[in-house]
Design an enzyme around this catalytic site. Structure first.
Site, short mmCIF file in Angstrom:
data_model
loop_
_atom_site.label_atom_id
_atom_site.label_comp_id
_atom_site.label_asym_id
_atom_site.label_seq_id
_atom_site.Cartn_x
_atom_site.Cartn_y
_atom_site.Cartn_z
N CYS A 91 0.87 -1.17 0.00
CA CYS A 91 0.00 0.00 0.00
C CYS A 91 0.91 1.22 0.00
CB CYS A 91 -0.88 -0.05 1.26
SG CYS A 91 -1.86 1.42 1.53
N CYS A 137 -2.74 15.34 3.01
CA CYS A 137 -3.89 15.18 2.12
C CYS A 137 -4.86 16.34 2.38
CB CYS A 137 -4.58 13.85 2.40
SG CYS A 137 -6.00 13.53 1.33
N CYS A 176 -11.35 14.03 4.98
CA CYS A 176 -12.36 13.07 5.44
C CYS A 176 -12.29 13.01 6.97
CB CYS A 176 -12.11 11.69 4.83
SG CYS A 176 -12.20 11.73 3.04
N CYS A 232 -10.47 10.11 8.92
CA CYS A 232 -9.18 9.65 8.39
C CYS A 232 -8.03 10.41 9.01
CB CYS A 232 -9.17 9.78 6.87
SG CYS A 232 -7.58 9.36 6.14
N GLU A 245 -4.49 11.69 -1.83
CA GLU A 245 -5.56 11.40 -2.78
C GLU A 245 -4.91 11.28 -4.17
OE1 GLU A 245 -8.74 10.52 -3.24
OE2 GLU A 245 -8.25 10.78 -5.34
N LEU A 262 -16.70 5.21 -0.76
CA LEU A 262 -18.09 5.69 -0.76
C LEU A 262 -18.52 6.07 0.66
CD1 LEU A 262 -20.43 6.11 -2.72
CD2 LEU A 262 -21.18 3.79 -2.23
N ASN A 303 -10.48 1.34 11.50
CA ASN A 303 -9.32 1.34 12.38
C ASN A 303 -9.41 2.55 13.27
OD1 ASN A 303 -7.09 -0.66 12.00
ND2 ASN A 303 -7.54 -0.14 9.86
N CYS A 344 -3.75 3.60 7.38
CA CYS A 344 -4.26 4.92 7.06
C CYS A 344 -3.58 6.09 7.77
CB CYS A 344 -5.76 4.98 7.35
SG CYS A 344 -6.61 3.51 6.87
N1 SAH Z 1 -7.58 9.22 -0.81
C1 SAH Z 1 -7.87 7.92 -1.29
C2 SAH Z 1 -6.87 6.85 -0.88
C3 SAH Z 1 -6.36 6.85 0.53
S1 SAH Z 1 -7.42 6.32 1.82
C4 SAH Z 1 -9.29 7.52 -0.91
O1 SAH Z 1 -9.97 8.31 -0.27
O2 SAH Z 1 -9.75 6.46 -1.31
C5 SAH Z 1 -7.68 4.61 1.56
C6 SAH Z 1 -8.96 4.09 2.18
O3 SAH Z 1 -8.86 4.00 3.62
C7 SAH Z 1 -10.15 4.98 1.92
O4 SAH Z 1 -11.27 4.20 1.60
C8 SAH Z 1 -10.32 5.68 3.25
O5 SAH Z 1 -11.59 6.22 3.39
C9 SAH Z 1 -10.02 4.55 4.21
N2 SAH Z 1 -9.71 4.95 5.58
C10 SAH Z 1 -9.22 6.12 6.03
N3 SAH Z 1 -9.07 6.10 7.37
C11 SAH Z 1 -9.48 4.87 7.78
C12 SAH Z 1 -9.54 4.23 9.05
N4 SAH Z 1 -9.14 4.83 10.15
N5 SAH Z 1 -9.98 2.95 9.08
C13 SAH Z 1 -10.35 2.31 7.95
N6 SAH Z 1 -10.30 2.85 6.73
C14 SAH Z 1 -9.87 4.13 6.63
#
Ligand code: SAH
Length: 337
Positions: free
Chosen positions: A101, A108, A112, A115, A156, A211, A286, A329
Site C-alpha cells: 500500500c 492530504c 475526510c 481519516c 488522494e 463511498l 481502524n 491509514c
Molecule cells: N484518498 C484515497 C486513498 C487513501 S485512503 C481515498 O480516499 O480512497 C484509503 C482508504 O482508507 C479509503 O477508503 C479511506 O476512506 C479509508 N480509511 C481512512 N481512514 C481509515 C480508518 N481509520 N480505518 C479504515 N479505513 C480508513
C-alpha cells in the site's frame, strides 16, 4: 530528473533528444528494474559517453526507510524523502503474494473526518520516482517481491494525477516492474473529472471508490469532497467508467459505529448500487485519534453484510491488517510527528 520516475515513452524521447537510438530506453529499464543495478556504470551495454551524460542528467536517489514495524503478516515502513518529509507504505503478505500500500502525497487536502492522513494538510505531491521508490526500497530491504500495489496510503491519488499515472505506467511496463494492471488498485474519494480522465486511458487497473455513505447528507458530513461532487454526479461518472473500461469497480465502505452501519443504510446503499457492475468492500474501521468515530461491532458488520447479500449486492468484508502497529491509514506518520 530521477531515473525511477521516468516512463519508457519519456526515456525514449530523452534518448532521441540526445541523438541516441530509442531502444536504449529499454536497455536502461532492464538494467534498473530487472537486473536491479544501482549505478549507470553497471549498464555494460551502454557506451561510456552516454553513461557520462546519463550520470549528469539523472539522479538515482530512493527514499530512505527510517523505521519498520511488524505485526504478523503486515509490516509498515516509514520513509524519509529528500526534503525530510515523511510518508509510509504498508506491506501485506497474502497467500497469493505480497501487496504494498503506497502513499501518493505528503499529507492530504481531502479532509475526510474519520481519516488520520488528513490531519496534516497536503504539503506536496509525491513525485513518481518517490512512489516507485517505495516499492523498490521495500523489496530491497525485506527481500520480497511485490506482486500487487494498492494506492491507498497517504494522499488522494487523483489530486496528483500526472505523477500517479506515470507511476502506474512505470510499474506496469513489461520492462519496468512488470506488475500487471489487474494487480494495481487506485483508491479515490471521488474526484469526478479525474474519474472521466482515467476512464480514457488504456489501463486495465482496478478502481476503488471510497463511498462510505449511502446518501449525500451523510457523505457530505464525512467527506467534504462530496459537496463538490455529490453522489448523483459521482454515480454517473462511475457508470461511465464501467462502460468505457468494462471493469468492475470496488465500492469501499468503512463501517463507523452508529454513523453509517444501520440496516436501513445497508438497504439505501443497495438501492444506490443496484444494477451497477460493482462490489462492496466493507472495511472495519481502524480506530484513530478521531475519538468521535468507533469501529462497528462484529455483529453489526455481519448484519450489514447479510443485508447487502439479501439485496443481491456483491460484498466482501476486508481482512484487518496491522491494526496493532497502526499500519492503517496514516497513523504511523502521525504518531511520529
Ligand atoms: N484518498 C484515497 C486513498 C487513501 S485512503 C481515498 O480516499 O480512497 C484509503 C482508504 O482508507 C479509503 O477508503 C479511506 O476512506 C479509508 N480509511 C481512512 N481512514 C481509515 C480508518 N481509520 N480505518 C479504515 N479505513 C480508513
Amino acid at each position: 530528473m530521477n531515473i525511477y520516475g521516468i516512463t519508457r515513452e519519456k526515456l525514449e524521447e530523452y534518448f532521441l533528444g540526445i541523438g541516441e537510438k530509442k531502444f536504449k530506453a529499454i536497455q536502461i529499464l532492464e538494467w534498473f528494474y530487472q537486473k536491479r543495478v544501482h549505478s549507470f556504470e553497471e549498464c555494460s551495454n551502454i557506451k561510456k559517453e552516454v553513461i557520462e551524460r546519463l550520470k549528469s542528467d539523472f539522479s538515482l536517489r530512493l527514499p530512505n526507510i527510517i523505521k519498520r514495524e511488524m505485526d504478523g503478516d503486515t509490516e509498515k515502513f516509514l520513509f524519509e524523502l529528500e526534503d525530510k518529509e515523511r510518508v509510509e507504505a504498508v506491506l501485506m503478505k497474502h497467500n497469493y503474494g505480497n501487496s504494498l500500500c503506497v502513499s501518493s502525497e505528503v499529507g492530504c487536502n481531502m479532509g475526510c473526518k474519520f481519516c488520520e492522513s488528513g490531519r496534516l494538510k497536503k504539503i506536496r505531491n509525491l513525485k513518481s520516482s518517490e512512489m516507485v521508490g517505495q516499492i523498490l526500497q521495500v523489496e530491497k530491504e525485506s527481500g520480497v517481491r511485490i506482486s500487487s500495489v494498492v494506492i491507498m496510503g497517504i494522499g488522494e491519488p487523483l489530486d496528483n494525477y500526472e505523477n500517479v499515472i506515470d507511476f502506474i505506467k512505470i510499474i506496469n511496463d513489461a520492462k519496468g516492474l512488470a506488475i500487471g494492471a489487474r494487480h494495481i488498485t487506485l483508491s479515490t474519494c471521488g474526484i469526478v473529472p479525474k474519474i472521466y480522465e482515467l476512464s480514457e486511458l488504456p489501463l486495465q487497473i482496478n478502481l476503488a471508490l471510497s463511498l462510505h455513505a449511502p446518501n449525500d447528507e451523510l457523505r457530505s458530513k464525512l467527506m467534504p469532497i462530496n459537496k463538490a461532487y455529490p453522489l448523483n454526479e459521482l454515480m454517473v461518472a462511475v457508470k461511465d467508467y464501467i462502460s468505457k473500461t468494462n471493469r468492475r469497480v470496488t465500492m469501499e465502505y468503512v463501517l463507523l459505529k452508529g454513523v453509517n452501519d444501520s440496516l436501513e443504510q445497508a438497504i439505501e446503499l443497495a438501492k444506490l448500487l443496484r444494477g451497477l457492475n460493482v462490489y462492496v468492500n466493507l472495511i472495519p474501521y481502524n480506530e484513530t485519534s478521531h475519538i468521535e468515530f468507533q469501529k462497528s461491532e462484529k455483529k453489526r458488520i455481519d448484519a450489514f453484510y447479510d443485508a447487502l447479500v439479501k439485496q443481491h449486492i456483491n460484498v466482501t468484508i476486508r481482512k484487518e491488517f496491522g491494526s496493532k502497529i497502526s499500519a492503517a491509514c496514516g497513523q504511523l506518520r502521525s504518531k511520529e510527528l
